[in-house]
Design a protein around this motif. Structure first.
Motif, mmCIF file in Angstrom:
data_model
loop_
_atom_site.group_PDB
_atom_site.id
_atom_site.type_symbol
_atom_site.label_atom_id
_atom_site.label_comp_id
_atom_site.label_asym_id
_atom_site.label_seq_id
_atom_site.Cartn_x
_atom_site.Cartn_y
_atom_site.Cartn_z
ATOM 1 N N THR A 81 49.521 167.383 -77.481
ATOM 2 C CA THR A 81 48.421 168.187 -76.941
ATOM 3 C C THR A 81 48.946 169.097 -75.841
ATOM 4 O OG1 THR A 81 46.736 166.530 -77.457
ATOM 5 C CG2 THR A 81 46.209 168.108 -75.727
ATOM 6 N N GLU A 108 38.427 175.426 -77.019
ATOM 7 C CA GLU A 108 39.252 174.670 -77.952
ATOM 8 C C GLU A 108 39.413 175.508 -79.218
ATOM 9 O OE1 GLU A 108 37.184 171.003 -78.486
ATOM 10 O OE2 GLU A 108 37.729 170.220 -76.510
ATOM 11 N N ALA A 113 44.124 172.479 -83.790
ATOM 12 C CA ALA A 113 44.084 171.282 -84.627
ATOM 13 C C ALA A 113 44.576 171.566 -86.043
ATOM 14 C CB ALA A 113 42.667 170.721 -84.666
ATOM 15 N N TYR A 163 46.387 170.274 -80.292
ATOM 16 C CA TYR A 163 45.588 169.069 -80.072
ATOM 17 C C TYR A 163 46.002 167.990 -81.061
ATOM 18 C CZ TYR A 163 41.501 166.041 -79.590
ATOM 19 O OH TYR A 163 40.681 164.956 -79.367
ATOM 20 N N ASP A 164 46.348 166.803 -80.525
ATOM 21 C CA ASP A 164 46.809 165.711 -81.389
ATOM 22 C C ASP A 164 45.682 164.848 -81.931
ATOM 23 O OD1 ASP A 164 46.008 164.258 -79.198
ATOM 24 O OD2 ASP A 164 48.018 163.680 -78.570
ATOM 25 N N LYS A 165 44.433 165.121 -81.523
ATOM 26 C CA LYS A 165 43.236 164.430 -82.017
ATOM 27 C C LYS A 165 43.193 162.955 -81.621
ATOM 28 C CE LYS A 165 43.171 167.381 -86.149
ATOM 29 N NZ LYS A 165 43.097 167.425 -87.626
#
Length: 392
Positions: A81, A108, A113, A163-165
């Motif tokens: 992230t 975002e 993503a 973003y790595d979620k």
């Protein structure tokens, strides 16, 4: 032997189990000449300590490589992230403003993503509701730390670039935004930090938990503040005792202290390389030393009488608003170089302080209600004939 072989599989912890980090809470700042044309790049690495999950990894804040024309710009990396925050300000102050002209934006991006907007024009749309709420979360702890006399238009922008979620971005957005503003020439009193605090099944606090941990946690708490104290608490819990909530806030603040100490060291490194640009800070508006006393001398008794009368809302508002132009006119000759907005600000401060003094001394509000009394509330459901779920 078969039992021994089966034991590790049986004892294996679920994916959401909390495993404390074995890296102690610490920070370090490194400086090198890897920027464009050999310019200095400063990198802050913060380890949150055993209160963070072992998979969390360090927070890495870097400045000097991207956004060098901004007053302050940082990237914050945690695993995969990456957030990018910039602080920009106008070179000229707003002459008639009586507030800090600070705006905060957070976005975002779909691309962070690995996705693309499904809309026809393939562009980012208007901010989502949670992005707007994140702007407010950033604004709350940051705004009180900016000098109240700052009058330059200031923009604080943050983007999620990757973003790595796995974890929430809100605490990272507060940290990166606060760091960008603190290393800039905007007069900000102290560095600000933020963390999210959850709890595992064994009752251990977890700083910045994964979303899987968060789903099973009876505690959802966002804490923001400085090294000296907590400025904001946001969240909820599943009927936890007060002692547990206080301990959770303290756990979050312990992590915030490390972040703030690191950001302070980062600012010191930036100033050592670039110098402390104090030029704009000298334009901070300061009221005359005796302005507050003059306003208090003229209007304290009158304001106390207004609050003691327990006027109806409209009458109370009219009585209070009448003080502003009257004070500007009455004090114009005594303070010829003071703008009316500054006199109005002094009147506003006196109204607030006398309202507090009245409530503290009499245990009543300005409209006459006791401090434990709620005003009458009326509700009318279904007052629109063809609209589902209407209420007034």
């Amino acid at each position: 032997a078969a039992a021994a072989d089966a034991a590790p599989a049986a004892a294996a912890a679920p994916a959401s189990a909390y495993v404390a980090s074995d890296v102690p809470a610490s920070f370090s700042v490194d400086t090198d000449a890897s920027g464009p044309e050999g310019s200095p790049v400063h990198t802050l690495t913060v380890h949150l300590g055993p209160c963070a999950d072992a998979s969390h990894g360090p927070l890495v804040i870097q400045t000097g490589r991207i956004g060098r024309q901004a007053a302050g710009a940082v990237t914050l990396t945690r695993g995969a992230t990456i957030l990018y925050s910039t602080a920009c300000r106008d070179g000229r102050p707003k002459e008639d403003a009586d507030f800090v002209p600070l705006s905060v934006d957070y976005q975002e991006r779909f691309s962070s993503a690995g996705t693309t907007s499904g809309a026809y024009n393939r562009r980012e749309g208007r901010p989502a509701e949670h992005e707007i709420l994140t702007c407010r979360l950033i604004d709350r702890p940051v705004r009180p730390l900016v000098d109240g006399g700052w009058r330059h238009d200031t923009q604080l922008l943050s983007w999620v670039l990757s973003y790595d979620k796995e974890r929430a971005n809100e605490p990272l957005a507060i940290v990166s935004s606060g760091a960008a503003l603190y290393i800039s020439d905007v007069p900000m009193a102290k560095p600000v930090g933020a963390v999210q605090v959850g709890m595992d099944g064994a009752g251990n606090f977890v700083v910045n938990p994964t979303k899987e941990m968060e789903a099973a946690s009876p505690l959802h708490l966002l804490v923001a503040g400085t090294a000296d104290g907590v400025l904001m608490i946001e969240g909820f819990a599943d009927f936890l005792p007060e002692e547990k909530m206080i301990a959770a806030v303290q756990c979050g603040h312990d992590a915030i202290k490390i972040i703030c100490q690191g950001v302070q060291a980062l600012r010191d490194a930036v100033q050592a390389s670039n110098g402390d640009h104090v030029g704009l800070r000298e334009s901070v508006v300061r009221p005359p030393a005796d302005l507050g006393g003059a306003v208090s001398e003229l209007y304290s008794d009158r304001i106390d009488a207004i609050y003691a009368a327990h006027l109806e809302k409209t009458a109370l508002s009219d009585a209070m608003w009448a003080l502003y132009p009257e004070a500007s006119e009455a004090l114009a000759s005594r303070f010829p170089d003071t703008k009316p907005a500054m006199i109005s600000s002094a009147v506003k401060h006196l109204l607030r302080s006398r309202m507090y003094a009245h409530a503290h001394a009499t245990a009543t509000r300005a409209d006459g209600r006791a401090t434990t009394q709620v005003r009458p509330i009326e509700a009318t459901p279904a007052f629109l004939p063809m609209t589902h779920g209407s209420a007034l």
